[in-house]
Design a protein around this motif. Structure first.
Motif, PDB file in Angstrom:
ATOM      1  N   LEU A 295      61.619 -73.253  82.591  1.00  0.00           N
ATOM      2  CA  LEU A 295      61.698 -74.701  82.757  1.00  0.00           C
ATOM      3  C   LEU A 295      62.980 -75.240  82.141  1.00  0.00           C
ATOM      4  O   LEU A 295      63.609 -76.159  82.702  1.00  0.00           O
ATOM      5  N   TYR A 322      58.204 -80.619  91.296  1.00  0.00           N
ATOM      6  CA  TYR A 322      58.146 -80.240  89.886  1.00  0.00           C
ATOM      7  C   TYR A 322      56.783 -80.521  89.245  1.00  0.00           C
ATOM      8  O   TYR A 322      56.408 -79.888  88.245  1.00  0.00           O
ATOM      9  N   ALA A 326      55.613 -78.732  85.797  1.00  0.00           N
ATOM     10  CA  ALA A 326      56.156 -79.462  84.646  1.00  0.00           C
ATOM     11  C   ALA A 326      55.596 -80.872  84.646  1.00  0.00           C
ATOM     12  O   ALA A 326      55.035 -81.355  85.634  1.00  0.00           O
ATOM     13  N   ILE A 700      59.245 -69.565  86.013  1.00  0.00           N
ATOM     14  CA  ILE A 700      58.688 -70.292  87.159  1.00  0.00           C
ATOM     15  C   ILE A 700      59.250 -69.702  88.447  1.00  0.00           C
ATOM     16  O   ILE A 700      60.441 -69.389  88.542  1.00  0.00           O
ATOM     17  N   TRP A 702      60.734 -70.449  91.178  1.00  0.00           N
ATOM     18  CA  TRP A 702      61.426 -71.558  91.837  1.00  0.00           C
ATOM     19  C   TRP A 702      61.631 -71.277  93.319  1.00  0.00           C
ATOM     20  O   TRP A 702      61.676 -72.202  94.132  1.00  0.00           O
TER      21      TRP A 702
END
Length: 797
Positions: A295, A322, A326, A700, A702
């Protein structure tokens, strides 16, 4: 020396190389691009040293748009080694890649000019010939002097574009900036591992030690300056929640963790304009960077790109997705931390101020797109603290004045994405929140309260208008239709008057509707269907897709925009089946299919792929392989049959819907995509990829969320096309609307019982044979029961 002072001066550059290496042509190509006169003087020999400089004006719009007077000294490298350089700010060292002798004196030249700390770039010319100077060896040598390598030829636009980049980057490095203290301000290190304003003071102290660990190609770091200026948003905003403002800028601000995250380069690689590799320095394959990241790395990249403007797509996809990994509070705290770092910067204050303005712009974009994020527990306190730090700076007041009205409406905003978002930890009490006050400030913000109509936020109007706290959804209520028309039938198709009808009465009603429909023009029918579907399609917002995919269970069409659209698509397919099967004789059914193909032709002209898919599915599900109805239709209207086959090929699943994707990509103007295809893409992306790295949960995934962004962006682009083109400004036709969207459709059981037609004595018997492939199930099936069942399974994902 101030920036304003240096911009008043000429920019002097020395182009140094062995005679005949091609440096004159190198200079002339850039001069021609800026319409310089007297270029022939470059090719005239001069016995004096230094020679008369060549002057021209080149327009530069990368950092500060303006015209720069350029002074170019073309120097023979042999004379430079025995004489001193004229007063210049940058040096371009040229050599002939096809002549090893032209590269021999380069190292000696670099050694002599190294103490001067001039912006220096090496250029390999004539790379289109037989290259004898190995680019790997030259890069290894150049990296010892912090010099990047550019490979150039003069055979086309690619070579000219690279020449332009050399002069652009050299100009950027000459201007004041955080890279000014580097030993070579134009080194690849200034681009790949930028010196932040905080670290600028320590850069000169460590300049005696080489800082480059690998060779990098100058075009690699020049390209982002080109891209950031050539990117211009060609699409208007769909809505505050649908489009993220395109970022632009040229200042660089980063940290070492971000550099390692985004670079992913193990060797120098020259990248041409079309993205293909040209003269690779290393055969090592470039890894796929950015698939997994912590993050902190993602936030670092977000704030860097907010300033540089290099990749607005990353910002758009991050803000969209996100919430799954998060909290809004973590992003606000990262913004506040970066703002404080810039406050304490020891470098050029203009760059620090500019970076803070870009971060404010990111916050403004975020508020416009997803105001509901700031209703998440813990976010209001962090937002107030960040706004306090913004309004305390004179040069940020214009941003702060925009944020204050939004703060006044924060208590009325409801988080509509909580169902699929990461669950936030219970925050500390606001009075104990260390971030509720910025930098020890005790004063209270004075907020002017504006009416909700002037606010950009998502404000709950009143609790009386909300069906429930969990079902709140902000969407456009532009359809002048009742809830019954929105959701004409339930899954069993036994709603309203049709529930009490006998099969005979329902058949009579359907035949009456078919006869009434025949009185309307096919284009008018297609336009009315498109008008209804377009309004439903425009109700879908980007995060509605995440809600639909990530929240398990069946969705309520009254509350979920995607489910509501699916119900309409499902209804259209059932309506087509019903109006075909209500006829008893194959000839009448064939005539009805011909009518529907005419309507489908108009739907295709309107680029309504959703309704076209429903019509083709309905026709396929009303027949079976060897059906006499399809034989009559094929023989009577072969052109219509060919059109039906072409649409079946267009919408079939082969090659992952390759034909449909190609058609959608090349569609100009307003269009309604086949949402079932895009839902399937998102479902596979979600189910086939974990949210985090299984070997390291702090990483993460992504790549998965970036894929979400790309897939959703496809439908968002279609919505923008619908809004920005007048194609779907269609009149309302209530008579047609009542004929199409009513509760008179057959149930699944009745469709199955009506599938086999009654004998038609007027027809010559022919053996049944396979005709049109069935498409709705994406499988060629001969079972009508399976076809009707799979129709609903596909359309009710």
């Amino acid at each position: 020396m101030s920036r304003a002072h240096i911009l008043l001066k000429e920019i002097a550059i020395a182009v140094v190389g062995l005679s005949g290496c091609g440096k004159s042509t190198f200079i002339s190509e850039d001069a021609k691009a800026h319409e310089a006169s007297g270029i022939e003087a470059l090719f005239a020999s001069s016995g004096t040293f230094p020679p008369t400089p060549f002057r021209y004006t080149r327009h530069f719009d990368r950092v500060i748009p303006r015209d720069f007077p350029m002074v170019i000294y073309e120097l023979d490298i042999a004379k430079v080694l025995h004489e001193s350089l004229p007063p210049v700010s940058g040096v371009v060292v040229c050599y002939d890649a096809a002549n090893k002798a032209s590269f021999s004196p380069v190292e000696e030249l670099l050694r002599r000019i190294r103490p001067l700390k001039l912006s220096t770039i090496a250029v390999a010319l004539k790379t289109d010939l037989d290259v004898v100077v190995d680019p790997q060896e030259s890069s290894n040598l150049l990296k010892n002097y912090d010099v990047g390598l550019v490979q150039v030829d003069h055979l086309g636009n690619t070579g000219r574009a690279r020449i332009k980049k050399v002069f652009n980057w050299l100009t950027v490095s000459i201007l004041p900036g955080p890279h000014a203290d580097l030993r070579n301000p134009a080194s690849p290190d200034a681009r790949h591992s930028p010196i932040t304003w905080e670290a600028r003071a320590s850069a000169s102290a460590s300049s005696a030690t080489p800082t480059i660990s690998r060779a990098r190609s100058t075009p690699d770091f020049l390209s982002t300056h080109e891209v950031s200026q050539s990117r211009e948003s060609s699409e208007r905003k769909l809505s505050s929640a649908r489009s993220v403002t395109s970022f632009a800028g040229s200042s660089s601000e980063s940290s070492s963790s971000f550099s390692s995250f985004i670079s992913g380069r193990g060797a120098s690689l020259n990248v041409t304009e079309n993205g293909h590799n040209d003269h690779p320095v290393s055969k090592e394959k470039e890894p796929r960077s950015g698939q997994y990241a912590t993050l902190e790395e993602l936030l670092d990249k977000l704030l860097f790109l907010a300033v540089s403007g290099d990749d607005p797509t990353f910002i758009s996809h991050f803000l969209l997705t996100y919430r799954r990994f998060a909290s809004p509070r973590s992003i606000l705290l990262a913004m506040q931390k970066r703002m404080r770092q810039l406050d304490n910067s020891t470098g050029d204050p203009m760059f620090a101020n500019y970076a803070q303005m870009r971060i404010c712009h990111l916050l403004e974009t975020w508020i416009q797109a997803y105001p509901q994020d700031f209703a998440v527990p813990g976010a209001p306190g962090a937002l107030h603290a960040l706004v306090r730090s913004i309004v305390g700076k004179t040069y940020l007041l214009h941003h702060g004045s925009d944020f204050l009205p939004f703060l006044s409406h924060l208590p009325n905003i409801i988080d509509t994405d909580a169902a699929w978002a990461l669950k936030s930890e219970i925050p500390v009490d606001e009075c104990e929140d260390p971030y509720s006050i910025s930098d020890g400030e005790k004063e209270t913000l004075v907020v002017e309260t504006k009416s909700p109509s002037t606010s950009r936020s998502l404000v709950a109007r009143s609790n009386d208008n909300l069906p429930s706290a969990a079902s709140v959804r902000e969407r456009k209520s532009s359809l002048p239709l009742s809830a019954k028309i929105f959701i004409p039938v339930n899954s069993s198709h036994s709603q309203g008057d049709a529930q009490d009808m006998s099969p005979k009465d329902l058949l009579n009603k359907l035949r009456s509707n078919a006869q009434t429909l025949a009185n309307f023009d096919c284009s008018a029918i297609a336009e009315e269907i498109t008008r209804v579907e377009a309004k439903l399609f425009m109700d879908i917002e980007p995060r509605h897709w995440l809600q639909y995919i990530l929240v398990p269970g069946r969705k309520d069409p009254e509350l979920d925009s995607i489910s509501r659209f699916n119900v309409i698509s499902n209804y259209l397919a059932d309506w087509v089946v019903s109006l075909i099967l209500c006829h008893d004789k194959p000839r009448s059914r064939a005539r009805q299919i011909e009518r529907f193909v005419d309507i489908a032709h108009e739907l295709r002209a309107l680029n309504n792929y959703s309704a076209l898919r429903a019509f083709v599915a309905g026709i396929n599900n009303s027949t079976f392989q060897g059906d006499e109805t399809m034989e009559i239709f094929k023989n009577k209207t072969p052109d219509h049959y060919k059109n039906l086959l072409s649409w079946d090929v267009l919408l079939q699943h082969r090659g992952a819907h390759q034909a449909y994707r190609m058609a959608l990509k090349n569609t100009k103007g307003a269009c309604i995509p086949a949402l079932e295809v895009h839902m399937s893409d998102l479902i596979r992306a979600h189910e086939g990829n974990p949210n985090v790295n299984l070997d390291g949960p702090s990483k993460i995934h992504w790549g998965k969320f970036n894929m979400f962004g790309r897939l959703i962006q496809t439908t968002t682009h279609c919505q923008i096309q619908c809004q920005t083109n007048p194609d779907y400004c269609l009149p309302s036709r209530n008579r047609i609307l009542k004929v199409i969207f009513n509760e008179y459709v057959m149930s699944e059981e009745m469709q199955t019982s009506r599938m086999a037609p009654l004998p038609d004595s007027d027809l010559v018997e022919e053996p049944f044979r396979s005709t049109l492939p069935r498409r709705m199930s994406h499988e060629h099936s001969t079972s009508p029961q399976k076809g009707a069942t799979i129709l609903r399974r596909i359309l009710q994902w």
